[in-house]
Scaffold this active site. Sequence first.
Site, mmCIF file in Angstrom:
data_model
loop_
_atom_site.group_PDB
_atom_site.id
_atom_site.type_symbol
_atom_site.label_atom_id
_atom_site.label_comp_id
_atom_site.label_asym_id
_atom_site.label_seq_id
_atom_site.Cartn_x
_atom_site.Cartn_y
_atom_site.Cartn_z
ATOM 1 N N GLU A 36 0.863 -1.192 0.000
ATOM 2 C CA GLU A 36 0.000 0.000 0.000
ATOM 3 C C GLU A 36 0.891 1.230 0.000
ATOM 4 O OE1 GLU A 36 -3.429 0.973 -0.161
ATOM 5 O OE2 GLU A 36 -2.335 2.872 -0.180
ATOM 6 N N LEU A 41 -3.559 2.008 6.192
ATOM 7 C CA LEU A 41 -4.319 1.010 5.431
ATOM 8 C C LEU A 41 -5.783 1.463 5.293
ATOM 9 C CD1 LEU A 41 -2.815 -2.148 7.196
ATOM 10 C CD2 LEU A 41 -2.122 -1.153 5.000
ATOM 11 N N GLY A 188 -24.821 13.138 -7.848
ATOM 12 C CA GLY A 188 -24.736 11.703 -7.544
ATOM 13 C C GLY A 188 -24.442 11.519 -6.059
ATOM 14 N N HIS A 450 -42.351 -5.070 16.825
ATOM 15 C CA HIS A 450 -43.113 -3.824 16.860
ATOM 16 C C HIS A 450 -42.681 -3.002 18.063
ATOM 17 C CE1 HIS A 450 -46.467 -1.070 16.510
ATOM 18 N NE2 HIS A 450 -46.669 -1.239 17.814
HETATM 19 P P1 FAD Z 1 -9.549 1.792 -2.827
HETATM 20 O O1 FAD Z 1 -10.303 1.886 -1.577
HETATM 21 O O2 FAD Z 1 -9.480 2.994 -3.705
HETATM 22 O O3 FAD Z 1 -8.076 1.336 -2.432
HETATM 23 C C1 FAD Z 1 -7.047 1.217 -3.358
HETATM 24 C C2 FAD Z 1 -5.733 1.414 -2.643
HETATM 25 O O4 FAD Z 1 -4.689 1.060 -3.540
HETATM 26 C C3 FAD Z 1 -5.469 2.859 -2.236
HETATM 27 O O5 FAD Z 1 -5.240 2.946 -0.859
HETATM 28 C C4 FAD Z 1 -4.228 3.256 -3.032
HETATM 29 O O6 FAD Z 1 -3.338 4.089 -2.299
HETATM 30 C C5 FAD Z 1 -3.583 1.906 -3.303
HETATM 31 N N1 FAD Z 1 -2.736 1.866 -4.497
HETATM 32 C C6 FAD Z 1 -3.035 2.279 -5.756
HETATM 33 N N2 FAD Z 1 -2.026 2.032 -6.612
HETATM 34 C C7 FAD Z 1 -1.041 1.452 -5.865
HETATM 35 C C8 FAD Z 1 0.252 0.966 -6.182
HETATM 36 N N3 FAD Z 1 0.743 0.983 -7.423
HETATM 37 N N4 FAD Z 1 1.003 0.459 -5.178
HETATM 38 C C9 FAD Z 1 0.530 0.403 -3.895
HETATM 39 N N5 FAD Z 1 -0.693 0.842 -3.561
HETATM 40 C C10 FAD Z 1 -1.476 1.348 -4.529
HETATM 41 N N6 FAD Z 1 -18.610 3.206 -0.963
HETATM 42 C C11 FAD Z 1 -19.560 2.606 -0.188
HETATM 43 O O7 FAD Z 1 -19.845 1.418 -0.381
HETATM 44 N N7 FAD Z 1 -20.193 3.308 0.799
HETATM 45 C C12 FAD Z 1 -19.936 4.611 1.043
HETATM 46 O O8 FAD Z 1 -20.532 5.202 1.933
HETATM 47 C C13 FAD Z 1 -18.958 5.258 0.240
HETATM 48 N N8 FAD Z 1 -18.651 6.561 0.454
HETATM 49 C C14 FAD Z 1 -17.678 7.154 -0.306
HETATM 50 C C15 FAD Z 1 -17.405 8.505 -0.081
HETATM 51 C C16 FAD Z 1 -16.443 9.143 -0.835
HETATM 52 C C17 FAD Z 1 -16.145 10.598 -0.592
HETATM 53 C C18 FAD Z 1 -15.716 8.403 -1.817
HETATM 54 C C19 FAD Z 1 -14.640 9.074 -2.621
HETATM 55 C C20 FAD Z 1 -15.993 7.073 -2.052
HETATM 56 C C21 FAD Z 1 -16.988 6.433 -1.305
HETATM 57 N N9 FAD Z 1 -17.317 5.097 -1.507
HETATM 58 C C22 FAD Z 1 -18.298 4.501 -0.756
HETATM 59 C C23 FAD Z 1 -16.641 4.283 -2.530
HETATM 60 C C24 FAD Z 1 -15.575 3.393 -1.876
HETATM 61 O O9 FAD Z 1 -14.669 4.206 -1.166
HETATM 62 C C25 FAD Z 1 -14.849 2.594 -2.952
HETATM 63 O O10 FAD Z 1 -15.790 1.871 -3.715
HETATM 64 C C26 FAD Z 1 -13.882 1.606 -2.309
HETATM 65 O O11 FAD Z 1 -12.927 2.266 -1.510
HETATM 66 C C27 FAD Z 1 -13.160 0.790 -3.400
HETATM 67 O O12 FAD Z 1 -12.295 -0.112 -2.792
HETATM 68 P P2 FAD Z 1 -10.984 -0.665 -3.531
HETATM 69 O O13 FAD Z 1 -10.361 -1.584 -2.556
HETATM 70 O O14 FAD Z 1 -11.352 -1.164 -4.865
HETATM 71 O O15 FAD Z 1 -10.063 0.619 -3.770
HETATM 72 P P1 NAD Z 2 -21.770 9.549 -9.422
HETATM 73 O O1 NAD Z 2 -21.584 8.739 -10.622
HETATM 74 O O2 NAD Z 2 -22.568 8.986 -8.291
HETATM 75 O O3 NAD Z 2 -22.471 10.926 -9.795
HETATM 76 C C1 NAD Z 2 -21.930 11.802 -10.725
HETATM 77 C C2 NAD Z 2 -23.046 12.684 -11.215
HETATM 78 O O4 NAD Z 2 -22.454 13.746 -11.937
HETATM 79 C C3 NAD Z 2 -24.008 11.966 -12.164
HETATM 80 O O5 NAD Z 2 -25.320 12.145 -11.716
HETATM 81 C C4 NAD Z 2 -23.736 12.636 -13.516
HETATM 82 O O6 NAD Z 2 -24.895 12.715 -14.320
HETATM 83 C C5 NAD Z 2 -23.243 14.004 -13.077
HETATM 84 N N1 NAD Z 2 -22.401 14.692 -14.064
HETATM 85 C C6 NAD Z 2 -21.406 14.155 -14.811
HETATM 86 N N2 NAD Z 2 -20.841 15.111 -15.594
HETATM 87 C C7 NAD Z 2 -21.492 16.272 -15.310
HETATM 88 C C8 NAD Z 2 -21.374 17.616 -15.774
HETATM 89 N N3 NAD Z 2 -20.483 17.951 -16.697
HETATM 90 N N4 NAD Z 2 -22.194 18.554 -15.263
HETATM 91 C C9 NAD Z 2 -23.122 18.220 -14.321
HETATM 92 N N5 NAD Z 2 -23.277 16.973 -13.852
HETATM 93 C C10 NAD Z 2 -22.474 16.007 -14.321
HETATM 94 O O7 NAD Z 2 -20.294 9.964 -8.957
HETATM 95 P P2 NAD Z 2 -19.768 10.657 -7.613
HETATM 96 O O8 NAD Z 2 -20.879 11.269 -6.856
HETATM 97 O O9 NAD Z 2 -18.601 11.484 -8.018
HETATM 98 O O10 NAD Z 2 -19.236 9.414 -6.806
HETATM 99 C C11 NAD Z 2 -18.278 8.521 -7.379
HETATM 100 C C12 NAD Z 2 -18.540 7.128 -6.919
HETATM 101 O O11 NAD Z 2 -18.158 6.958 -5.557
HETATM 102 C C13 NAD Z 2 -20.018 6.764 -6.955
HETATM 103 O O12 NAD Z 2 -20.394 6.269 -8.206
HETATM 104 C C14 NAD Z 2 -20.143 5.727 -5.908
HETATM 105 O O13 NAD Z 2 -19.924 4.485 -6.497
HETATM 106 C C15 NAD Z 2 -19.030 6.046 -4.923
HETATM 107 N N6 NAD Z 2 -19.610 6.642 -3.710
HETATM 108 C C16 NAD Z 2 -20.504 5.906 -3.005
HETATM 109 C C17 NAD Z 2 -21.076 6.435 -1.886
HETATM 110 C C18 NAD Z 2 -22.055 5.598 -1.127
HETATM 111 O O14 NAD Z 2 -22.098 4.395 -1.344
HETATM 112 N N7 NAD Z 2 -22.847 6.180 -0.243
HETATM 113 C C19 NAD Z 2 -20.768 7.722 -1.466
HETATM 114 C C20 NAD Z 2 -19.856 8.455 -2.226
HETATM 115 C C21 NAD Z 2 -19.272 7.897 -3.342
#
Ligand code: FAD
Ligand code: NAD
Length: 471
Positions: A36, A41, A188, A450
């Site tokens: 990582e 982590l 989104g 309930h």
């Molecule tokens: P990641 O969590 O992105 O982990 C990948 C890791 O690989 C990173 O730590 C990175 O540093 C490491 N890495 C990359 N390249 C290398 C390399 N070459 N060598 C060593 N390490 C490397 N999902 C939900 O289900 N519920 C939520 O509420 C939710 N909220 C979110 C809110 C935000 C603001 C964001 C941005 C995302 C959210 N997501 C949520 C999405 C969720 O975070 C991702 O779907 C999830 O983290 C993906 O897991 P992953 O293991 O595929 O990758």
């Molecule tokens: P998203 O795909 O959920 O939403 C992006 C939105 O931006 C879409 O509705 C799209 O139509 C709009 N859009 C795209 N281009 C645009 C433009 N030029 N002008 C105006 N609107 C535009 O993506 P996100 O909100 O950036 O989140 C990324 C991913 O992270 C999500 O798809 C989700 O999988 C994950 N995530 C999940 C959670 C959760 O599970 N609660 C929370 C945060 C993020």
Amino acid sequence: MTQKNKVDLLIIGAGPGGYVAAIRAAQLGMSVLCVEKRKTLGGTCLNIGCIPSKALLSSSHKYAEVKAQTPFADVGIEIGKLSLNLKQMMAAKEKVVTQLTKGIDFLFEKNKIIRKKGTARFLSAQEVAIEDEATTAEVWQARFILIATGSESTTLPGIKVDEKQIVSSTGALSLTKVPKKMVVVGGGYIGLEMGSVWQRLGSQVTVVEYMDRLVPQMDHELGAALQKALTKQGIHFQLSTKVTGITEKKDTVFVAIESADHKQDTLEADVVLMATGRKPFTEGLELEKIGVARNDKGFIVVNERYETSVSGIFAIGDVIPGPMLAHKAEEEGIAVVETLAGQKGHVNYDALPSVIYTHPEVASVGRSEEELKATEKAYKVGKFPFLANSRAKAVGETTGFVKVLADPLTDQVLGVHIIGADAGTLIGEAALALEFSASAEDIARTCHAHPTLNEALKEAALAVDGHAIHI
Ligand code: FAD
Ligand code: NAD
């Protein structure tokens, strides 16, 4: 047994996909190394995603409830002076992140997983170089290699994210003061969750969304109901509108927008949040060198065993096609290592829930009405409003409804869509129903305690056959 610099499984990335796969592989007796590049982590999810955003959503919700006074005054609780200590709120969020990321260090130690801090790069299909400024590069060999490198934020052409005035979700999780005006580009998951946080803390938030609805990927009735609820809270929406350019002048950001009927306008903001989606992250892995194929959007292509185009190299999570969700990455991580151990690893994508943690929460599992219509699949609908649920009434959380979609012939549940308080927790029961191929009658005949919010799911299941009790 670990030979010198050789393991059974080398995992690149310690997000929910990678770290969960590492633990399960160790449980199954494999020698495991996880690389990582971050200091901590947990990947995007724990460091800059799910966890910090939910911490801020929780504290900002508490603040907004107290500020509104109504829910408290209505039940006889009178509140004095209110003030916001943003620094403390951010510190509390960081504390949760630190505790949880340290928890994974503990789990790695407990499961004897070799943890390497550094950036991984392929030298061959079985060999990876791990490089870090602080240590000398190491080369490790593995029988299997799992790519779990996740995703990164996107922006629009010509718009540079500086994480100060034009921010991604990462910047939006750490602002040092509440912006007076915030424009959120994208309606989104991130736009609505982080937009809610800052609106609750006092920003005037405008969400600009390209499509004609919010969360277009979910059942359309949910997006419409969520828009109504968030509008009531004070968020402004500009739907069917695209951002055509962003310029900065001193402390103000000007966002040029154009509606579908070609009307142009400019919005002013202190901070603009770019929330237009995320893209797979494979930078620096040198996949081309070993021939790992990616599709036109940059996602690594895998087969049903999550194996890439190169034998022995696997990929899971955000870096492969499918919803970018932490629990999806985790399930894939477990499936891939169980398959490697000779078991039957499997992910049921038809029963994969998704949740937006706004207030009210929005949660879905299975097929939406629009998906069923598009495939000309017949369905029955059962709906029940929280307004008629006694627990929702008792706790003052009556916004929203539960919708159950079922097959008209077999009564099998095809999809469940919920908007309401705690929808993210309620959807668990619906996911279980889909996993077990339950019928609406199965849910309806299951005794629910309930008074609970879950009774609304039972009632919606009863409503599929037109005999809900409390409406
Ligand atoms: P990641 O969590 O992105 O982990 C990948 C890791 O690989 C990173 O730590 C990175 O540093 C490491 N890495 C990359 N390249 C290398 C390399 N070459 N060598 C060593 N390490 C490397 N999902 C939900 O289900 N519920 C939520 O509420 C939710 N909220 C979110 C809110 C935000 C603001 C964001 C941005 C995302 C959210 N997501 C949520 C999405 C969720 O975070 C991702 O779907 C999830 O983290 C993906 O897991 P992953 O293991 O595929 O990758
Ligand atoms: P998203 O795909 O959920 O939403 C992006 C939105 O931006 C879409 O509705 C799209 O139509 C709009 N859009 C795209 N281009 C645009 C433009 N030029 N002008 C105006 N609107 C535009 O993506 P996100 O909100 O950036 O989140 C990324 C991913 O992270 C999500 O798809 C989700 O999988 C994950 N995530 C999940 C959670 C959760 O599970 N609660 C929370 C945060 C993020």
